[in-house]
Design a protein around this motif. Structure first.
Motif, PDB file in Angstrom:
ATOM      1  N   SER A 179      15.215  39.193  -6.047  1.00  0.00           N
ATOM      2  CA  SER A 179      14.415  40.297  -6.589  1.00  0.00           C
ATOM      3  C   SER A 179      15.154  41.625  -6.533  1.00  0.00           C
ATOM      4  O   SER A 179      15.042  42.445  -7.445  1.00  0.00           O
ATOM      5  N   GLU A 180      15.941  41.833  -5.455  1.00  0.00           N
ATOM      6  CA  GLU A 180      16.654  43.105  -5.322  1.00  0.00           C
ATOM      7  C   GLU A 180      17.635  43.311  -6.470  1.00  0.00           C
ATOM      8  O   GLU A 180      17.793  44.419  -6.991  1.00  0.00           O
ATOM      9  N   GLN A 181      18.295  42.224  -6.888  1.00  0.00           N
ATOM     10  CA  GLN A 181      19.237  42.333  -7.991  1.00  0.00           C
ATOM     11  C   GLN A 181      18.515  42.518  -9.320  1.00  0.00           C
ATOM     12  O   GLN A 181      19.000  43.224 -10.204  1.00  0.00           O
ATOM     13  N   VAL A 182      17.360  41.880  -9.476  1.00  0.00           N
ATOM     14  CA  VAL A 182      16.562  42.083 -10.685  1.00  0.00           C
ATOM     15  C   VAL A 182      16.151  43.546 -10.798  1.00  0.00           C
ATOM     16  O   VAL A 182      16.262  44.164 -11.864  1.00  0.00           O
ATOM     17  N   GLU A 183      15.699  44.119  -9.689  1.00  0.00           N
ATOM     18  CA  GLU A 183      15.261  45.514  -9.709  1.00  0.00           C
ATOM     19  C   GLU A 183      16.405  46.449 -10.068  1.00  0.00           C
ATOM     20  O   GLU A 183      16.218  47.417 -10.808  1.00  0.00           O
ATOM     21  N   ARG A 184      17.605  46.144  -9.556  1.00  0.00           N
ATOM     22  CA  ARG A 184      18.748  46.996  -9.872  1.00  0.00           C
ATOM     23  C   ARG A 184      19.175  46.849 -11.331  1.00  0.00           C
ATOM     24  O   ARG A 184      19.542  47.820 -11.988  1.00  0.00           O
ATOM     25  N   ALA A 185      19.121  45.625 -11.846  1.00  0.00           N
ATOM     26  CA  ALA A 185      19.606  45.372 -13.203  1.00  0.00           C
ATOM     27  C   ALA A 185      18.612  45.825 -14.272  1.00  0.00           C
ATOM     28  O   ALA A 185      19.002  46.371 -15.303  1.00  0.00           O
ATOM     29  N   PHE A 186      17.311  45.622 -14.056  1.00  0.00           N
ATOM     30  CA  PHE A 186      16.313  45.907 -15.078  1.00  0.00           C
ATOM     31  C   PHE A 186      15.670  47.278 -14.913  1.00  0.00           C
ATOM     32  O   PHE A 186      15.211  47.864 -15.882  1.00  0.00           O
ATOM     33  N   GLY A 187      15.598  47.773 -13.696  1.00  0.00           N
ATOM     34  CA  GLY A 187      14.990  49.073 -13.461  1.00  0.00           C
ATOM     35  C   GLY A 187      13.497  48.973 -13.209  1.00  0.00           C
ATOM     36  O   GLY A 187      12.810  48.092 -13.739  1.00  0.00           O
ATOM     37  N   PRO A 188      12.946  49.871 -12.398  1.00  0.00           N
ATOM     38  CA  PRO A 188      11.533  49.794 -12.013  1.00  0.00           C
ATOM     39  C   PRO A 188      10.561  49.983 -13.172  1.00  0.00           C
ATOM     40  O   PRO A 188       9.475  49.408 -13.170  1.00  0.00           O
ATOM     41  N   ALA A 189      10.925  50.794 -14.177  1.00  0.00           N
ATOM     42  CA  ALA A 189       9.992  51.043 -15.275  1.00  0.00           C
ATOM     43  C   ALA A 189       9.726  49.773 -16.078  1.00  0.00           C
ATOM     44  O   ALA A 189       8.575  49.439 -16.388  1.00  0.00           O
ATOM     45  N   LEU A 190      10.786  49.063 -16.428  1.00  0.00           N
ATOM     46  CA  LEU A 190      10.636  47.819 -17.186  1.00  0.00           C
ATOM     47  C   LEU A 190       9.884  46.778 -16.374  1.00  0.00           C
ATOM     48  O   LEU A 190       8.973  46.111 -16.862  1.00  0.00           O
ATOM     49  N   ILE A 191      10.224  46.645 -15.099  1.00  0.00           N
ATOM     50  CA  ILE A 191       9.572  45.644 -14.263  1.00  0.00           C
ATOM     51  C   ILE A 191       8.081  45.960 -14.117  1.00  0.00           C
ATOM     52  O   ILE A 191       7.236  45.064 -14.180  1.00  0.00           O
ATOM     53  N   SER A 192       7.746  47.226 -13.934  1.00  0.00           N
ATOM     54  CA  SER A 192       6.340  47.608 -13.811  1.00  0.00           C
ATOM     55  C   SER A 192       5.565  47.307 -15.088  1.00  0.00           C
ATOM     56  O   SER A 192       4.403  46.872 -15.052  1.00  0.00           O
ATOM     57  N   THR A 193       6.197  47.536 -16.249  1.00  0.00           N
ATOM     58  CA  THR A 193       5.537  47.254 -17.521  1.00  0.00           C
ATOM     59  C   THR A 193       5.234  45.765 -17.655  1.00  0.00           C
ATOM     60  O   THR A 193       4.132  45.363 -18.035  1.00  0.00           O
ATOM     61  N   ILE A 194       6.224  44.941 -17.342  1.00  0.00           N
ATOM     62  CA  ILE A 194       6.020  43.488 -17.407  1.00  0.00           C
ATOM     63  C   ILE A 194       4.957  43.065 -16.406  1.00  0.00           C
ATOM     64  O   ILE A 194       4.091  42.230 -16.699  1.00  0.00           O
ATOM     65  N   ALA A 195       5.005  43.648 -15.214  1.00  0.00           N
ATOM     66  CA  ALA A 195       4.033  43.303 -14.174  1.00  0.00           C
ATOM     67  C   ALA A 195       2.609  43.602 -14.626  1.00  0.00           C
ATOM     68  O   ALA A 195       1.692  42.784 -14.449  1.00  0.00           O
ATOM     69  N   ASN A 196       2.420  44.769 -15.235  1.00  0.00           N
ATOM     70  CA  ASN A 196       1.076  45.140 -15.692  1.00  0.00           C
ATOM     71  C   ASN A 196       0.559  44.175 -16.740  1.00  0.00           C
ATOM     72  O   ASN A 196      -0.616  43.782 -16.736  1.00  0.00           O
ATOM     73  N   LYS A 197       1.423  43.786 -17.657  1.00  0.00           N
ATOM     74  CA  LYS A 197       0.971  42.905 -18.734  1.00  0.00           C
ATOM     75  C   LYS A 197       0.671  41.498 -18.232  1.00  0.00           C
ATOM     76  O   LYS A 197      -0.238  40.835 -18.722  1.00  0.00           O
ATOM     77  N   LEU A 198       1.422  41.039 -17.235  1.00  0.00           N
ATOM     78  CA  LEU A 198       1.201  39.701 -16.696  1.00  0.00           C
ATOM     79  C   LEU A 198       0.214  39.704 -15.532  1.00  0.00           C
ATOM     80  O   LEU A 198      -0.014  38.664 -14.920  1.00  0.00           O
ATOM     81  N   ASP A 199      -0.331  40.895 -15.224  1.00  0.00           N
ATOM     82  CA  ASP A 199      -1.284  41.035 -14.117  1.00  0.00           C
ATOM     83  C   ASP A 199      -0.653  40.594 -12.793  1.00  0.00           C
ATOM     84  O   ASP A 199      -1.216  39.811 -12.036  1.00  0.00           O
ATOM     85  N   LEU A 200       0.547  41.144 -12.531  1.00  0.00           N
ATOM     86  CA  LEU A 200       1.280  40.840 -11.307  1.00  0.00           C
ATOM     87  C   LEU A 200       1.633  42.138 -10.599  1.00  0.00           C
ATOM     88  O   LEU A 200       1.569  43.218 -11.179  1.00  0.00           O
ATOM     89  N   THR A 201       2.023  42.036  -9.367  1.00  0.00           N
ATOM     90  CA  THR A 201       2.643  43.175  -8.707  1.00  0.00           C
ATOM     91  C   THR A 201       4.074  43.304  -9.211  1.00  0.00           C
ATOM     92  O   THR A 201       4.660  42.307  -9.677  1.00  0.00           O
ATOM     93  N   PRO A 202       4.690  44.484  -9.135  1.00  0.00           N
ATOM     94  CA  PRO A 202       6.098  44.609  -9.531  1.00  0.00           C
ATOM     95  C   PRO A 202       7.011  43.652  -8.778  1.00  0.00           C
ATOM     96  O   PRO A 202       7.951  43.093  -9.353  1.00  0.00           O
ATOM     97  N   ALA A 203       6.729  43.447  -7.494  1.00  0.00           N
ATOM     98  CA  ALA A 203       7.559  42.518  -6.710  1.00  0.00           C
ATOM     99  C   ALA A 203       7.454  41.097  -7.254  1.00  0.00           C
ATOM    100  O   ALA A 203       8.450  40.380  -7.356  1.00  0.00           O
ATOM    101  N   ALA A 204       6.235  40.679  -7.623  1.00  0.00           N
ATOM    102  CA  ALA A 204       6.052  39.339  -8.179  1.00  0.00           C
ATOM    103  C   ALA A 204       6.716  39.207  -9.543  1.00  0.00           C
ATOM    104  O   ALA A 204       7.288  38.159  -9.872  1.00  0.00           O
ATOM    105  N   ALA A 205       6.659  40.279 -10.347  1.00  0.00           N
ATOM    106  CA  ALA A 205       7.319  40.242 -11.658  1.00  0.00           C
ATOM    107  C   ALA A 205       8.825  40.129 -11.503  1.00  0.00           C
ATOM    108  O   ALA A 205       9.481  39.364 -12.213  1.00  0.00           O
ATOM    109  N   ALA A 206       9.396  40.893 -10.563  1.00  0.00           N
ATOM    110  CA  ALA A 206      10.838  40.808 -10.326  1.00  0.00           C
ATOM    111  C   ALA A 206      11.229  39.411  -9.865  1.00  0.00           C
ATOM    112  O   ALA A 206      12.246  38.853 -10.297  1.00  0.00           O
TER     113      ALA A 206
END
Length: 497
Positions: free
Chosen positions: A73-100
């Motif tokens: 997850s740490e590498q996903v967060e660095r590569a994709f960035g928090p904004a993109l991960i948060s957007t995906i998380a919201n749409k999939l009804d997940l926490t950002p950590a779960a989306a990463a």
């Protein structure tokens, strides 16, 4: 990529993450759109951006023939960035950590499946086109809410997708209507072109999001020119303003710290004054202000040091005189040769626990010590005794070897290659008794195969290795305790006579 392989990927990701299959398919659709966005270089361009962010070794394993390296997850967060991960998380009804975590579980297998025989794919396989098309409404809703860029162009594309998923031309505002009209004229309103229209627009939105949200403050980029339609019979919408030049590739942040007679000597580069101050303050608090020497440069072109807090947490371990540590992107080198063996072991275990997702060289454990101590002419029995002291680690519930095991496997490969012709070593996989026995057997087989594959990559002749999984059937400790279960989860080497 065959549909059977896609279904297997969905199953594996669902088992690893707990997501239902529909959410996994949506995530695969999004990642596929991003992977094949021709406006940002297509598949090869996407891989290049990930390499720039320190994932080169992982990508090589996905494209190669060996086991896929995990994407923590740490590498996903660095590569994709928090904004993109948060957007995906919201749409999939997940926490950002779960989306990463879900992205990390999906991307290696997706890239592996797309790059058959190690070759980069030239286009989206037929099996995946409808997976992207089915999330047209998904993209549309995000586009109308400003997903990826706060520009009318991005909103129009997203709105056109949303409208197209129902009936082209029924968007909510004038900007979206204009985009819908343009697409309607190009396709004549015929439903047979809808998947291609959805795909083209989805790629634009994914491109804007990936470039605009990779860990930087939100900015308003210029509108992008839509890519050509997938079929000559479908015209592209009128071009927008020219796209901005791609940002310069980031350099890798890194620091080196050495304890020289009780003084911390530091060097390296970080991305900002704030990062530098944070590290220097922590060094002074750990060693004393009068015992910190050297200088860390500030390089605005360097990627943010996502690992900085973890490094600061490890600083007390470097108070042992003679300890040396360097961090370079997602690679760590540790030198404990000046320390006694018990201290070397304790420091290495601590580092492995904090940075298990990094490639670490210089680790010290009983197995590495034993393998390094083998004398010329050692017997096969001496070899397996040393191998069985070594720890080989896997991502939880999977056959993915963690990167902190790289040094152990390199040492093991060197030793096995030095054995006489005719030596045959069994790589045995074992689990504890948690869960289903049949699933444990499959996992043990997969792990044994993964270790054999990695040793083959490191040059061990195939004739010298046999992989076998035993599941939970051969415990060496009591499964009623956590420590016993940990001992039973093991790779066990033996000599085949």
């Amino acid at each position: 990529m065959r549909i059977e392989a896609l279904n297997q990927l969905v199953l594996e990701v669902s088992q690893k993450t707990g997501l239902n299959s529909d959410k996994v398919r949506q995530l695969i659709g999004l990642l596929t759109a991003m992977l094949f966005d021709e406006t940002s270089g297509g598949f090869s361009g996407f891989m290049a951006r990930l390499r720039e962010r320190g994932l080169g070794a992982s990508i090589q394993s996905w494209l190669g023939h060996g086991p896929n390296e995990a994407l923590p997850s740490e590498q996903v967060e660095r590569a994709f960035g928090p904004a993109l991960i948060s957007t995906i998380a919201n749409k999939l009804d997940l926490t950002p950590a779960a989306a990463a975590s879900a992205i990390g579980a999906t991307l290696p297998g997706l890239v592996d499946g797309l790059s058959e025989n190690g070759q980069e794919p030239r286009g989206i396989p037929e099996s995946l086109r409808h997976w992207v098309g089915e999330i047209g409404e998904w993209f549309g809703e995000l586009g109308k809410s400003g997903w990826g860029a706060a520009t009318a162009g991005a909103a129009a594309v997203g709105g056109a997708i949303a409208g197209g998923a129902r009936t082209l031309g029924h968007a909510a505002d004038a900007t979206t209507q204009a985009a819908s009209d343009a697409i309607g004229k190009a396709g004549g309103g015929s439903g047979k072109w809808l998947p291609w229209l959805l795909l083209g627009a989805a790629l634009i939105v994914a491109f804007l999001l990936f470039k605009g949200c990779a860990g930087h403050p939100a900015q308003t980029p210029p509108a992008e020119t839509p890519p050509p339609a997938a079929d000559a019979a479908v015209a592209t919408p009128p071009p927008a303003a020219p796209a901005a030049s791609a940002p310069a590739a980031q350099t890798v942040a890194g620091v080196a710290i050495e304890n020289a007679a009780g003084k911390a000597v530091v060097s390296g580069r970080l991305s900002s004054d704030a990062e530098k101050a944070k590290l220097m303050d922590a060094l002074k608090a750990t060693f004393g202000a009068e015992n910190v020497q050297g200088e860390v440069a500030v390089d605005a072109a360097a990627a943010p040091a996502a690992w900085l807090d973890r490094l600061i947490g490890f600083l007390p371990e470097l108070k042992a005189a003679g300890a040396k540590l360097s961090v370079d992107g997602d690679k760590i080198a540790i030198d404990t040769s000046a320390l006694p063996d018990d201290r070397r072991l304790a420091l290495s275990e601590k580092l492995r626990g904090i940075f298990g997702d990094f490639e670490i060289s210089g680790l010290w454990d009983k197995g590495i010590s034993a393998l390094s101590s083998l004398k010329a002419g050692f017997s096969a029995d001496d070899l397996v005794k040393a191998l069985n002291l070594a720890g080989i680690h896997f991502a939880t519930g999977s056959a993915t070897i963690t990167r902190d095991s790289s040094e152990t496997l390199r040492k093991a490969a060197e030793a096995i290659k030095a054995t006489p012709e005719g030596t045959r070593i069994e790589v045995g996989g074992h689990t504890d008794n948690t869960g289903d026995a049949a699933a444990n057997l499959r996992l043990s087989v997969a792990r044994a195969d993964a270790v054999k594959a990695r040793l083959l990559e490191l040059g061990v002749p195939e004739a010298r290795l046999v992989a076998k999984g035993y599941g939970q059937d051969k415990p060496i400790a009591d499964n009623a305790t956590e420590s016993g279960r940990a001992q039973n989860r093991r790779m066990e080497f033996s000599v085949l006579r």
